[in-house]
Design a protein around this motif. Structure first.
Motif, PDB file in Angstrom:
ATOM      1  N   VAL A 116       0.840  -1.207   0.000  1.00 18.31           N
ATOM      2  CA  VAL A 116       0.000   0.000   0.000  1.00 18.31           C
ATOM      3  C   VAL A 116       0.872   1.252   0.000  1.00 18.31           C
ATOM      4  O   VAL A 116       0.636   2.189  -0.775  1.00 18.31           O
ATOM      5  CB  VAL A 116      -0.965  -0.004   1.211  1.00 18.31           C
ATOM      6  N   GLN A 117       1.898   1.272   0.824  1.00 22.22           N
ATOM      7  CA  GLN A 117       2.800   2.428   0.864  1.00 22.22           C
ATOM      8  C   GLN A 117       3.529   2.591  -0.469  1.00 22.22           C
ATOM      9  O   GLN A 117       3.708   3.709  -0.952  1.00 22.22           O
ATOM     10  CB  GLN A 117       3.787   2.283   2.017  1.00 22.22           C
ATOM     11  N   HIS A 118       3.926   1.483  -1.065  1.00 20.98           N
ATOM     12  CA  HIS A 118       4.574   1.502  -2.376  1.00 20.98           C
ATOM     13  C   HIS A 118       3.635   2.103  -3.430  1.00 20.98           C
ATOM     14  O   HIS A 118       4.044   2.953  -4.224  1.00 20.98           O
ATOM     15  CB  HIS A 118       4.961   0.063  -2.740  1.00 20.98           C
ATOM     16  N   ALA A 119       2.393   1.674  -3.416  1.00 24.74           N
ATOM     17  CA  ALA A 119       1.411   2.174  -4.383  1.00 24.74           C
ATOM     18  C   ALA A 119       1.171   3.672  -4.215  1.00 24.74           C
ATOM     19  O   ALA A 119       1.149   4.421  -5.198  1.00 24.74           O
ATOM     20  CB  ALA A 119       0.088   1.418  -4.227  1.00 24.74           C
ATOM     21  N   ILE A 120       1.005   4.111  -2.985  1.00 26.72           N
ATOM     22  CA  ILE A 120       0.768   5.533  -2.728  1.00 26.72           C
ATOM     23  C   ILE A 120       1.953   6.356  -3.223  1.00 26.72           C
ATOM     24  O   ILE A 120       1.781   7.392  -3.876  1.00 26.72           O
ATOM     25  CB  ILE A 120       0.489   5.780  -1.230  1.00 26.72           C
ATOM     26  N   THR A 121       3.155   5.905  -2.921  1.00 27.42           N
ATOM     27  CA  THR A 121       4.357   6.622  -3.360  1.00 27.42           C
ATOM     28  C   THR A 121       4.404   6.732  -4.884  1.00 27.42           C
ATOM     29  O   THR A 121       4.674   7.808  -5.433  1.00 27.42           O
ATOM     30  CB  THR A 121       5.618   5.914  -2.836  1.00 27.42           C
ATOM     31  N   LEU A 122       4.136   5.636  -5.578  1.00 29.24           N
ATOM     32  CA  LEU A 122       4.189   5.659  -7.044  1.00 29.24           C
ATOM     33  C   LEU A 122       3.072   6.503  -7.648  1.00 29.24           C
ATOM     34  O   LEU A 122       3.293   7.212  -8.636  1.00 29.24           O
ATOM     35  CB  LEU A 122       4.152   4.239  -7.601  1.00 29.24           C
ATOM     36  N   ILE A 123       1.901   6.446  -7.074  1.00 25.27           N
ATOM     37  CA  ILE A 123       0.796   7.274  -7.578  1.00 25.27           C
ATOM     38  C   ILE A 123       1.123   8.746  -7.393  1.00 25.27           C
ATOM     39  O   ILE A 123       0.886   9.563  -8.282  1.00 25.27           O
ATOM     40  CB  ILE A 123      -0.539   6.891  -6.895  1.00 25.27           C
ATOM     41  N   GLN A 124       1.694   9.094  -6.243  1.00 21.36           N
ATOM     42  CA  GLN A 124       2.061  10.493  -6.012  1.00 21.36           C
ATOM     43  C   GLN A 124       3.163  10.951  -6.967  1.00 21.36           C
ATOM     44  O   GLN A 124       3.161  12.089  -7.427  1.00 21.36           O
ATOM     45  CB  GLN A 124       2.486  10.703  -4.560  1.00 21.36           C
ATOM     46  N   LYS A 125       4.109  10.072  -7.297  1.00 21.95           N
ATOM     47  CA  LYS A 125       5.150  10.419  -8.266  1.00 21.95           C
ATOM     48  C   LYS A 125       4.563  10.607  -9.661  1.00 21.95           C
ATOM     49  O   LYS A 125       5.097  11.369 -10.459  1.00 21.95           O
ATOM     50  CB  LYS A 125       6.229   9.342  -8.313  1.00 21.95           C
ATOM     51  N   ALA A 126       3.471   9.910  -9.950  1.00 25.04           N
ATOM     52  CA  ALA A 126       2.840   9.990 -11.268  1.00 25.04           C
ATOM     53  C   ALA A 126       1.847  11.154 -11.365  1.00 25.04           C
ATOM     54  O   ALA A 126       1.251  11.372 -12.413  1.00 25.04           O
ATOM     55  CB  ALA A 126       2.117   8.683 -11.583  1.00 25.04           C
ATOM     56  N   ARG A 127       1.687  11.897 -10.284  1.00 26.39           N
ATOM     57  CA  ARG A 127       0.737  13.007 -10.257  1.00 26.39           C
ATOM     58  C   ARG A 127       1.207  14.112 -11.197  1.00 26.39           C
ATOM     59  O   ARG A 127       2.360  14.510 -11.184  1.00 26.39           O
ATOM     60  CB  ARG A 127       0.620  13.513  -8.823  1.00 26.39           C
ATOM     61  N   THR A 128       0.307  14.595 -12.026  1.00 29.34           N
ATOM     62  CA  THR A 128       0.617  15.677 -12.969  1.00 29.34           C
ATOM     63  C   THR A 128       0.318  17.018 -12.308  1.00 29.34           C
ATOM     64  O   THR A 128      -0.375  17.074 -11.284  1.00 29.34           O
ATOM     65  CB  THR A 128      -0.227  15.527 -14.255  1.00 29.34           C
ATOM     66  N   PRO A 129       0.835  18.126 -12.865  1.00 27.17           N
ATOM     67  CA  PRO A 129       0.603  19.441 -12.250  1.00 27.17           C
ATOM     68  C   PRO A 129      -0.883  19.811 -12.098  1.00 27.17           C
ATOM     69  O   PRO A 129      -1.247  20.533 -11.189  1.00 27.17           O
ATOM     70  CB  PRO A 129       1.302  20.412 -13.207  1.00 27.17           C
ATOM     71  N   ASP A 130      -1.732  19.285 -12.971  1.00 20.71           N
ATOM     72  CA  ASP A 130      -3.158  19.607 -12.873  1.00 20.71           C
ATOM     73  C   ASP A 130      -3.899  18.727 -11.866  1.00 20.71           C
ATOM     74  O   ASP A 130      -5.114  18.830 -11.717  1.00 20.71           O
ATOM     75  CB  ASP A 130      -3.821  19.517 -14.247  1.00 20.71           C
ATOM     76  N   GLY A 131      -3.180  17.837 -11.166  1.00 18.50           N
ATOM     77  CA  GLY A 131      -3.796  16.999 -10.143  1.00 18.50           C
ATOM     78  C   GLY A 131      -4.183  15.623 -10.635  1.00 18.50           C
ATOM     79  O   GLY A 131      -4.572  14.769  -9.841  1.00 18.50           O
ATOM     80  N   GLY A 132      -4.091  15.386 -11.929  1.00 17.50           N
ATOM     81  CA  GLY A 132      -4.393  14.065 -12.471  1.00 17.50           C
ATOM     82  C   GLY A 132      -3.220  13.127 -12.270  1.00 17.50           C
ATOM     83  O   GLY A 132      -2.257  13.436 -11.576  1.00 17.50           O
ATOM     84  N   VAL A 133      -3.307  11.971 -12.887  1.00 15.14           N
ATOM     85  CA  VAL A 133      -2.256  10.965 -12.773  1.00 15.14           C
ATOM     86  C   VAL A 133      -1.815  10.565 -14.170  1.00 15.14           C
ATOM     87  O   VAL A 133      -2.642  10.396 -15.069  1.00 15.14           O
ATOM     88  CB  VAL A 133      -2.770   9.733 -11.991  1.00 15.14           C
ATOM     89  N   ASP A 134      -0.510  10.447 -14.366  1.00 15.53           N
ATOM     90  CA  ASP A 134       0.051   9.981 -15.631  1.00 15.53           C
ATOM     91  C   ASP A 134      -0.275   8.495 -15.769  1.00 15.53           C
ATOM     92  O   ASP A 134       0.355   7.642 -15.155  1.00 15.53           O
ATOM     93  CB  ASP A 134       1.561  10.217 -15.643  1.00 15.53           C
ATOM     94  N   ASP A 135      -1.293   8.197 -16.588  1.00 18.60           N
ATOM     95  CA  ASP A 135      -1.777   6.822 -16.715  1.00 18.60           C
ATOM     96  C   ASP A 135      -0.713   5.864 -17.239  1.00 18.60           C
ATOM     97  O   ASP A 135      -0.669   4.699 -16.845  1.00 18.60           O
ATOM     98  CB  ASP A 135      -3.013   6.771 -17.617  1.00 18.60           C
TER      99      ASP A 135
END
Length: 179
Positions: A116-135
């Motif tokens: 879970v911590q790994h997933a959160i970290t990776l999702i946050q790293k994939a966050r784009t400036p507009d708040g979305g996620v780099d799919d």
């Protein structure tokens, strides 16, 4: 003081979107990991920080029986590498002959939470400036790797067979067993 990306994710007011991101990341079986996430989020809602809980993620049987293979399956390459290095180094350290079972229990007790911590970290790293996620970035990191699990499992299995054959040859040689 600003929250870490991990805590920012847990504090985000749009928890429905965060859960949807995690559900996509945890495929094909998100339920046990979302339960851990809900526990972490509930700790924060109660006014605290995420607490250490001995059984906070439940007991992860695959991590107990296969160790680093489960971490390879879940695409946690660095963590799997560290576990493998520890498993290789333990027999060479005095007094660690019986550390295998405690290591397996520790992996089983912490496996879900680490993921879970790994997933959160990776999702946050994939966050784009507009708040979305780099799919595309999430697609590479999310889900499972059956190929890595098969390869790791075969190597793990060969090592177990090698150990069993070595024990058999040692017992059948008639030599006294080492202490």
């Amino acid at each position: 003081m600003a929250d870490s990306p991990y805590l920012a994710f847990l504090h985000d007011p749009d928890q429905a979107s965060r859960r949807a991101e995690l559900e996509q990341f945890f495929a094909p079986n998100p339920a046990p990991f979302l339960k851990v996430y809900d526990t972490l989020h509930a700790d924060l809602a109660a006014g605290g920080r995420p607490k250490f809980r001995l059984f906070g993620g439940g007991f992860c049987w695959p991590a107990f029986f296969t160790g680093p293979v489960w971490f390879l399956y879940r695409k946690m390459w660095l963590i799997a590498g560290i576990i493998i290095a520890v498993m290789v180094a333990l027999p060479f350290l005095p007094g660690t002959e019986r550390a295998g079972v405690p290591l397996a229990v520790a992996l089983a007790l912490s496996g879900h939470r680490i993921y879970v911590q790994h997933a959160i970290t990776l999702i946050q790293k994939a966050r784009t400036p507009d708040g979305g996620v780099d799919d595309a970035m999430i697609a590479r990191a999310a889900g499972v790797s059956r190929i890595a699990a098969w390869i790791g499992g075969m190597i793990y299995g060969l090592l177990v067979v090698f150990a069993l054959v070595s024990l058999y040859l040692l017992f059948s040689s008639g030599e006294p067993l080492p202490h």
